[in-house]
Scaffold this active site. Structure first.
Site, PDB file in Angstrom:
ATOM      1  N   HIS A 181      -6.358  -4.132   3.741  1.00  0.00           N
ATOM      2  CA  HIS A 181      -5.100  -4.017   4.491  1.00  0.00           C
ATOM      3  C   HIS A 181      -5.155  -4.733   5.831  1.00  0.00           C
ATOM      4  O   HIS A 181      -4.311  -4.489   6.688  1.00  0.00           O
ATOM      5  CB  HIS A 181      -4.737  -2.548   4.728  1.00  0.00           C
ATOM      6  CG  HIS A 181      -4.241  -1.836   3.510  1.00  0.00           C
ATOM      7  ND1 HIS A 181      -5.056  -1.522   2.458  1.00  0.00           N
ATOM      8  CD2 HIS A 181      -3.011  -1.387   3.167  1.00  0.00           C
ATOM      9  CE1 HIS A 181      -4.353  -0.893   1.528  1.00  0.00           C
ATOM     10  NE2 HIS A 181      -3.106  -0.809   1.924  1.00  0.00           N
TER      11      HIS A 181
ATOM     12  N   GLU B  69       5.572  -5.699  -6.446  1.00  0.00           N
ATOM     13  CA  GLU B  69       5.790  -6.886  -5.606  1.00  0.00           C
ATOM     14  C   GLU B  69       6.060  -8.152  -6.409  1.00  0.00           C
ATOM     15  O   GLU B  69       6.948  -8.926  -6.070  1.00  0.00           O
ATOM     16  CB  GLU B  69       4.584  -7.122  -4.684  1.00  0.00           C
ATOM     17  CG  GLU B  69       4.523  -6.213  -3.467  1.00  0.00           C
ATOM     18  CD  GLU B  69       3.923  -4.864  -3.766  1.00  0.00           C
ATOM     19  OE1 GLU B  69       3.406  -4.667  -4.887  1.00  0.00           O
ATOM     20  OE2 GLU B  69       3.973  -3.989  -2.880  1.00  0.00           O
TER      21      GLU B  69
END
Lengths: 329, 461
Positions: B264, B195
């Site tokens: 998450h 990322e």
């Protein structure tokens, strides 16, 4: 240093050699002036001088073509001057004035010139590495044949995003030249104390990126290696790494007392390896220039730098309304 | 003893799916591990294996049946010697629903009580963002996002999509389905799992004249790229004195899905909304998802586009018209009311609208406002509403400290202090990392009941 020495120099004309001399001298005098203005309180914050490393950008700019891009870290004044940016605009940015390249809103570490294809000036160590690969990505997307010089230091070479970028640059064959300016100290930490590999460019092998070490105190070696890197990239073979072994004479920034190395070490580099002295002696011994010719260049450079300092002092501070501009396009 | 084979849940948020194909027929002998069916979720087509050995006694759901609810019996497995004739198994009606419903239906979160339903049609007094008489179609948020990208990539060749699994996999949440085929791998780029690196490359590409769309598989992973988003994308225009910026979109699901735990399940709306130089959109409906994403892609600034996994499969009216966009900085009033103003955005709108409905039973008519974008924020619509209702409750999924609600409370206090008849209450997620256990997770999330209680408090009921 395991570096490749320049072996043949037939392709460098006396005029080019003179230009290197002048460009390197310009950076040095500019940086000395910046240091002086910092001491006078006219430049604030962080100010990272490039003195000692001049041959790196001057040699690589000699290998670049119009339209090629460059991006670097916060030690960026030399890169901007070498890219042809106006010393007035650079110095005025250092003093935070409206005549600066960022209207005084960027400062020493954050300057840009779209016209000269200079994409900063980035204050976060190694952030410019993926950004530079991104510029190359855009060029590949547009198929315009341009390459991007992405400069970073030996300190930045330990950031994870460098290797994330190496992977993608190799995978997608991006036309990017990774220039590791190894000045041997990541702020105050020597390479020996921070970096597992003595030759950082060898890390590219893990990604299949070719590279080499270059003597960064010899502008001719840098130019020669730059040509190899540019040819590689422009011919569509993907990225290339140049680890340019260099040395900064001054502290990491103006506020660094540089206690991590001896005065003798610095003095030895200055006396024995100085890049500008090297070209000066080549010019004189090759009889490409006389002492008087070089004196004239010194004088010319000094005048340009003094004028930039005057401009930077006289240019007004930005209008207060500038606080609220350029946040959104 | 016959065993019922149940429709499996094949993703954290799956509530129903299509029984695409039976790979066995009645009378077949199967062993544990044999693939017996293909099941299409809203994300992918999955193979479904037998857990037990036995003989397929009866297929209860015909292949091709859509909207089969999770845990519905789909087949009966018999042991040696058993006969399906002795079995009497009907599929309860509750396990299927018609799929081609023309009625606008807003479904419930998995954690919501089954009895709390929202009426099919919610009046939208501030009007949808399209002219009257425009034909509409029912479309999921997922499809609306995909269409927005297709339309903008078609009209602007500098727009490209990059991210993990956006191409060959067709998107981890299927948002980019079909894009690789349509635009090729030059413009739909599968990245490695990196990322920080690919966000930085995209910002550089934006500096270099492209208009990247970066998909984060979830915004939780964008934390790895935070430096490039904030320091490089958001600030460069300012630091360059206006010379260069990053025209790009960072998009992906944000907030809690279901049962995926603390790392998450986080709503980053307030984080990104703090940063000058970024724009932040967080749509609730499909039409807003489409209209705002098209606006985001065209915007010359970096835009954080916060989607929601639970909303991806929800259907809403989307206008059938060319060049449909929704401007940034304009809230939408979903329900008009005079007793209290409920302000929310993203999935919070589901709880806000549910609460608005429940409150009617107590004779409280709430005005429900969807901010839609958090930078810029449409303060004027909120302030005008509060001046009318004199009370305000904010609803969001994120943590309470430094929340969007906190900020709105401050603005309301500055601009409408004399109009307030009660303190503003912020309904937020709880101040805890998201727990995994179902009951604790439910407790950690904001609910419509929490909103109802807050409204009753500010209306002194």
């Amino acid at each position: 240093m395991a570096v490749r020495k320049s072996t043949s120099k037939p392709n460098i004309s006396p005029d080019e050699l003179l230009k290197y001399y002048k460009d390197m001298l310009m950076i040095r005098r500019f940086e000395e002036k910046a240091g002086q203005l910092y001491g006078m309180g006219l430049i604030g914050g962080f100010c990272h001088l490039y003195i000692g490393q001049e041959a790196v950008v001057v040699g690589l700019e000699a290998a670049a073509e119009e339209g090629d891009k460059r991006i670097t870290s916060y030690r960026d004044h030399g890169h901007m001057l070498a890219a042809g940016m106006n010393p007035d605009g650079v110095m005025a940015e250092l003093t935070g004035r409206v005549g600066g390249y960022s209207k005084g809103k960027g400062g020493s570490m954050h300057m840009f010139s779209k016209e000269k294809h200079f994409y900063g000036g980035h204050g976060i160590v190694a952030a410019q590495v993926p950004l530079g690969a991104g510029l190359a990505f855009a060029d590949l997307y547009k198929e315009n044949g341009r390459v991007t010089f992405t400069y970073f230091g030996d300190g930045a070479a330990n950031q994870g995003q460098v290797y994330e970028t190496f992977n993608m640059a190799a995978l997608w064959e991006l036309p990017v030249i990774f220039v590791i300016e190894n000045n041997q100290y990541a702020m105050g930490t020597s390479q020996r104390r921070s970096t597992s590999s003595p030759d950082i460019y060898t890390r590219g092998a893990a990604f299949g990126i070719p590279g080499e070490a270059v003597d960064g105190m010899d502008v001719l070696s840098v130019k020669e290696a730059g040509d190899r890197a540019v040819n590689h990239c422009r011919s569509g073979k993907g990225p290339y790494i140049l680890e340019v072994k260099t040395y900064r004479y001054r502290g990491h920034s103006m506020s660094d007392p540089a206690k991590y190395r001896t005065r003798e070490e610095v003095q030895k580099m200055r006396e024995e390896r100085d890049a500008i002295e090297h070209v000066r002696s080549l010019l004189l011994t090759g009889k490409h220039a006389s002492e008087d010719d070089l004196k004239a260049i010194d004088k010319e450079v000094k005048a340009i730098v003094n004028a930039s300092a005057d401009f930077a002092k006289e240019s007004p501070e930005p209008d207060l309304d500038e606080l609220w501009t350029d946040i959104y396009a | 003893m016959a065993i019922q084979i149940l429709m499996p849940a094949l993703s954290p948020t799956m509530e129903e799916g299509t029984l695409a194909k039976w790979l066995v027929k009645e009378g077949d002998t199967v062993a544990s591990g044999d693939i017996i069916a293909e099941i299409e979720t809203d994300k992918a087509t999955m193979e479904f294996e037998a857990v037990d050995d036995g003989i397929i006694g009866k297929l209860l759901i015909a292949e091709g049946t859509e909207a089969v609810q999770v845990n519905a019996p789909i087949a009966v497995l018999l042991e040696e010697g058993e006969s399906s004739d002795t079995m009497d198994i009907d599929v309860p009606a509750v396990f299927t629903r018609p799929v081609s419903s023309q009625v606008s239906k807003i479904e419930l979160a998995p954690s919501a009580p089954a009895s709390a339903t929202i009426p099919a049609i919610i009046s939208v007094p501030s009007g949808p963002d399209w002219p009257d008489e425009t034909p509409v179609k029912q479309q999921s948020v997922r499809e609306a996002l995909r269409d927005a990208m297709i339309e903008e990539m078609t009209s602007d060749p500098t727009v490209y999509l990059m991210g993990e699994e956006v191409g060959e996999y067709q998107g981890a949440y299927k948002v980019s389905q079909g894009l690789l085929e349509k635009f090729g791998n030059k413009r739909v780029i599968d990245t490695p799992i990196t990322e920080h690196g690919f966000a930085g490359i995209a910002v550089g590409a934006a500096f270099g004249g492209l208009r990247p769309i970066v998909e984060f598989m979830t915004f939780n992973f964008a934390m790895q790229a935070m430096d490039q988003i904030i320091n490089s994308a958001a600030k460069t225009l300012y630091m360059s004195g206006g010379q260069m910026g990053a025209p790009m979109v960072f998009r992906g699901p944000n907030g809690a899905a279901a049962r995926v735990g603390a790392q998450h399940s986080q709503d980053f709306a307030a984080w990104f909304a703090q940063i000058p130089g970024l724009k932040v959109a967080m749509p609730y409906s499909a039409s807003d998802a489409k209209g705002l994403l098209k606006t985001a892609i065209r915007d010359p600034n970096p835009v954080i586009f916060l989607e929601n996994e639970i909303l991806y499969g929800r259907n809403f009216d989307v206008p059938i018209m060319d060049n449909f966009t929704v401007p940034f900085g304009r809230a939408r009033i979903w329900r008009e009311g005079s007793d209290v103003t409920i302000v929310s955005f993203g999935i919070g709108m589901q709880h806000a609208l549910e609460a608005g409905e429940k409150l009617l039973a107590d004779g409280i008519v709430a005005e429900v406002i969807d901010l839609r974008t958090l930078r810029p924020i449409d303060y004027d619509t909120v302030i005008a509403s509060v001046k009318k209702t004199n009370r305000c409750v904010t609803v969001e999924e994120g943590f309470p400290v430094g929340s969007i609600g906190n900020h709105l409370s401050s603005v309301i206090m500055e601009r409408a202090f004399d109009y307030l008849d009660a303190p503003v209450i912020n309904c937020t997620g709880k101040d805890v990392p998201m727990p995994y256990a179902a009951n604790l997770e439910k407790l950690a999330l904001v609910t419509s009941d929490q909103v109802v209680a807050a409204v009753k408090s500010v209306t002194y009921r």
